[in-house]
Design a protein around this motif. Structure first.
Motif, PDB file in Angstrom:
ATOM      1  N   LEU A 170      -4.181   3.518   6.741  1.00 52.42           N
ATOM      2  CA  LEU A 170      -2.813   3.563   7.244  1.00 52.42           C
ATOM      3  C   LEU A 170      -2.721   4.428   8.494  1.00 52.42           C
ATOM      4  O   LEU A 170      -1.967   4.122   9.423  1.00 52.42           O
ATOM      5  CB  LEU A 170      -1.858   4.072   6.163  1.00 52.42           C
ATOM      6  CG  LEU A 170      -1.612   3.101   5.006  1.00 52.42           C
ATOM      7  CD1 LEU A 170      -0.813   3.755   3.898  1.00 52.42           C
ATOM      8  CD2 LEU A 170      -0.874   1.861   5.485  1.00 52.42           C
ATOM      9  N   VAL A 196       1.208   4.166  -3.109  1.00 52.88           N
ATOM     10  CA  VAL A 196       0.757   5.559  -3.072  1.00 52.88           C
ATOM     11  C   VAL A 196       1.530   6.401  -4.093  1.00 52.88           C
ATOM     12  O   VAL A 196       0.931   6.996  -4.980  1.00 52.88           O
ATOM     13  CB  VAL A 196       0.849   6.152  -1.643  1.00 52.88           C
ATOM     14  CG1 VAL A 196       0.591   7.640  -1.663  1.00 52.88           C
ATOM     15  CG2 VAL A 196      -0.118   5.461  -0.708  1.00 52.88           C
ATOM     16  N   ALA A 237       0.839  -1.206   0.000  1.00 53.96           N
ATOM     17  CA  ALA A 237       0.000   0.000   0.000  1.00 53.96           C
ATOM     18  C   ALA A 237       0.870   1.250   0.000  1.00 53.96           C
ATOM     19  O   ALA A 237       0.648   2.176  -0.793  1.00 53.96           O
ATOM     20  CB  ALA A 237      -0.928  -0.002   1.214  1.00 53.96           C
ATOM     21  N   VAL A 238       1.854   1.275   0.886  1.00 56.62           N
ATOM     22  CA  VAL A 238       2.730   2.441   0.967  1.00 56.62           C
ATOM     23  C   VAL A 238       3.487   2.622  -0.336  1.00 56.62           C
ATOM     24  O   VAL A 238       3.649   3.737  -0.830  1.00 56.62           O
ATOM     25  CB  VAL A 238       3.697   2.304   2.164  1.00 56.62           C
ATOM     26  CG1 VAL A 238       4.778   3.352   2.121  1.00 56.62           C
ATOM     27  CG2 VAL A 238       2.928   2.411   3.470  1.00 56.62           C
ATOM     28  N   PHE A 257       1.647   6.768 -12.071  1.00 58.54           N
ATOM     29  CA  PHE A 257       1.014   6.149 -13.217  1.00 58.54           C
ATOM     30  C   PHE A 257      -0.122   7.011 -13.747  1.00 58.54           C
ATOM     31  O   PHE A 257      -0.244   7.261 -14.948  1.00 58.54           O
ATOM     32  CB  PHE A 257       0.508   4.757 -12.840  1.00 58.54           C
ATOM     33  CG  PHE A 257      -0.250   4.061 -13.929  1.00 58.54           C
ATOM     34  CD1 PHE A 257      -1.577   3.708 -13.759  1.00 58.54           C
ATOM     35  CD2 PHE A 257       0.362   3.746 -15.132  1.00 58.54           C
ATOM     36  CE1 PHE A 257      -2.273   3.059 -14.767  1.00 58.54           C
ATOM     37  CE2 PHE A 257      -0.329   3.098 -16.140  1.00 58.54           C
ATOM     38  CZ  PHE A 257      -1.647   2.754 -15.953  1.00 58.54           C
ATOM     39  N   PHE A 299     -10.441   4.615  -8.205  1.00 57.63           N
ATOM     40  CA  PHE A 299      -9.025   4.623  -7.863  1.00 57.63           C
ATOM     41  C   PHE A 299      -8.735   5.629  -6.761  1.00 57.63           C
ATOM     42  O   PHE A 299      -8.087   5.306  -5.758  1.00 57.63           O
ATOM     43  CB  PHE A 299      -8.203   4.934  -9.118  1.00 57.63           C
ATOM     44  CG  PHE A 299      -6.775   5.268  -8.810  1.00 57.63           C
ATOM     45  CD1 PHE A 299      -6.332   6.584  -8.822  1.00 57.63           C
ATOM     46  CD2 PHE A 299      -5.878   4.276  -8.475  1.00 57.63           C
ATOM     47  CE1 PHE A 299      -5.031   6.892  -8.513  1.00 57.63           C
ATOM     48  CE2 PHE A 299      -4.568   4.577  -8.164  1.00 57.63           C
ATOM     49  CZ  PHE A 299      -4.140   5.886  -8.182  1.00 57.63           C
ATOM     50  N   PHE A 300      -9.219   6.877  -6.931  1.00 57.15           N
ATOM     51  CA  PHE A 300      -8.899   7.894  -5.928  1.00 57.15           C
ATOM     52  C   PHE A 300      -9.597   7.605  -4.607  1.00 57.15           C
ATOM     53  O   PHE A 300      -9.056   7.898  -3.542  1.00 57.15           O
ATOM     54  CB  PHE A 300      -9.271   9.289  -6.443  1.00 57.15           C
ATOM     55  CG  PHE A 300      -8.250   9.830  -7.390  1.00 57.15           C
ATOM     56  CD1 PHE A 300      -8.591  10.129  -8.703  1.00 57.15           C
ATOM     57  CD2 PHE A 300      -6.940  10.045  -6.988  1.00 57.15           C
ATOM     58  CE1 PHE A 300      -7.645  10.618  -9.583  1.00 57.15           C
ATOM     59  CE2 PHE A 300      -5.989  10.543  -7.858  1.00 57.15           C
ATOM     60  CZ  PHE A 300      -6.347  10.822  -9.157  1.00 57.15           C
ATOM     61  N   SER A 329       1.280   4.592  -7.940  1.00 55.95           N
ATOM     62  CA  SER A 329       0.028   4.704  -8.687  1.00 55.95           C
ATOM     63  C   SER A 329      -0.252   6.148  -9.066  1.00 55.95           C
ATOM     64  O   SER A 329      -0.793   6.422 -10.138  1.00 55.95           O
ATOM     65  CB  SER A 329      -1.136   4.113  -7.895  1.00 55.95           C
ATOM     66  OG  SER A 329      -1.290   4.776  -6.670  1.00 55.95           O
ATOM     67  N   LEU A 330       0.122   7.092  -8.192  1.00 53.65           N
ATOM     68  CA  LEU A 330      -0.053   8.498  -8.544  1.00 53.65           C
ATOM     69  C   LEU A 330       0.803   8.836  -9.752  1.00 53.65           C
ATOM     70  O   LEU A 330       0.375   9.546 -10.662  1.00 53.65           O
ATOM     71  CB  LEU A 330       0.301   9.403  -7.357  1.00 53.65           C
ATOM     72  CG  LEU A 330      -0.762   9.465  -6.269  1.00 53.65           C
ATOM     73  CD1 LEU A 330      -0.242  10.233  -5.069  1.00 53.65           C
ATOM     74  CD2 LEU A 330      -2.036  10.123  -6.784  1.00 53.65           C
ATOM     75  N   ILE A 382      -5.207   5.460   2.597  1.00 49.53           N
ATOM     76  CA  ILE A 382      -4.391   6.333   3.454  1.00 49.53           C
ATOM     77  C   ILE A 382      -5.050   6.468   4.818  1.00 49.53           C
ATOM     78  O   ILE A 382      -4.390   6.445   5.871  1.00 49.53           O
ATOM     79  CB  ILE A 382      -4.187   7.706   2.792  1.00 49.53           C
ATOM     80  CG1 ILE A 382      -3.411   7.539   1.491  1.00 49.53           C
ATOM     81  CG2 ILE A 382      -3.456   8.651   3.713  1.00 49.53           C
ATOM     82  CD1 ILE A 382      -3.238   8.800   0.697  1.00 49.53           C
ATOM     83  N   LEU A 399      -7.554   5.031  -2.950  1.00 52.28           N
ATOM     84  CA  LEU A 399      -6.330   5.663  -2.462  1.00 52.28           C
ATOM     85  C   LEU A 399      -6.587   6.426  -1.163  1.00 52.28           C
ATOM     86  O   LEU A 399      -5.880   6.267  -0.162  1.00 52.28           O
ATOM     87  CB  LEU A 399      -5.777   6.609  -3.530  1.00 52.28           C
ATOM     88  CG  LEU A 399      -4.509   7.380  -3.184  1.00 52.28           C
ATOM     89  CD1 LEU A 399      -3.344   6.436  -3.055  1.00 52.28           C
ATOM     90  CD2 LEU A 399      -4.215   8.418  -4.235  1.00 52.28           C
TER      91      LEU A 399
END
Lengths: 137, 92
Positions: free
Chosen positions: B49, A38, A34-35, A44, B38-39, A41-42, B46, B42
């Motif tokens: 996390l 971040v 996941a880390v 990409f 996707f966003f 993927s951004l 986060i 994301l």
């Protein structure tokens, strides 16, 4: 006998963790990917908006021939497919109750994610190393 | 994405058709939905996390960050599509 870093009882250590029999490794790798994803993927999505979604195959090949782009893309592929596999694994483990279907789907999940990841990796490598232009002629 | 990569590498003739599909109205709708998903993933990720770090468990904060993720997703989707149109408009 009892290590200070292990909170499990002896029986717990023998039997394994929880319903799935394992857990911490999965949890850790899900967070690691996941880390990693971040920024990857951004990057990409930024590349896509900047013009990677062009109708011209040659432009894509030129973009992929840069070693930085290819490396980042391969990292993205591995992280994303591993992340997806781990995530789907949890969904299957939690929501499919008949054992036969559950194990079948778990295997499908692993094979599908690994297979498609390898497929994409091959495509990236081909775009990076070989000339798409020459093969199109 | 796998289709896109594969056809770019191994089937350049197919790639043109695929691109046409992607920029068709149905394809665009699909891409718009994917961008938002996707966003949202994301943003939620986060948020997860932060929870892993032990932060943000109080109920008011939960509500706030929940809505923050939604707003973030919508805003970033719009931003991404505006950027795409302005930077590579002829392709879309």
């Amino acid at each position: 006998m009892t290590s200070s870093s292990d909170f499990r009882s002896k029986m717990g250590r023998v039997k394994g963790l929880g319903a799935a029999g394992h857990g911490v490794g999965h949890w850790w790798w899900q967070r690691v990917t996941a880390v990693a994803l971040v920024p990857l993927s951004l990057w990409f999505v930024c590349s896509l908006t900047k013009g990677l979604m062009s109708p011209d195959v040659v432009k894509v090949a030129i973009w992929m021939s840069s070693p930085i782009n290819a490396t980042l893309f391969l990292l993205l592929l591995v992280s994303a497919f591993f992340h997806a596999k781990l995530g789907l694994q949890v969904v299957i483990e939690d929501y499919v109750h008949t054992p036969r279907m559950k194990y079948f789907l778990l295997l499908c999940n692993i094979f599908f994610c690994a297979g498609v990841c390898l497929l994409c990796t091959l495509a990236v490598l081909k775009l990076h190393f070989l000339d798409v232009i020459s093969s199109a002629i | 994405m796998a289709l896109w990569l594969w056809s770019a590498a191994y089937a350049p003739d197919y790639y043109g058709k695929l691109h046409e599909c992607l920029v068709s109205p149905v394809g665009k709708l699909f891409m718009l939905g994917w961008t938002f998903a996707f966003f949202f993933h994301l943003g939620s990720g986060i948020r997860h996390l932060f929870w892993d770090m032990g932060k943000g468990f109080s109920l008011p904060v939960m509500h706030k960050t929940g809505w923050l993720v939604v707003v973030f997703s919508v805003a970033m989707t719009i931003a991404a599509w505006m950027a795409a149109y302005s930077m590579a408009g002829q392709n879309l």
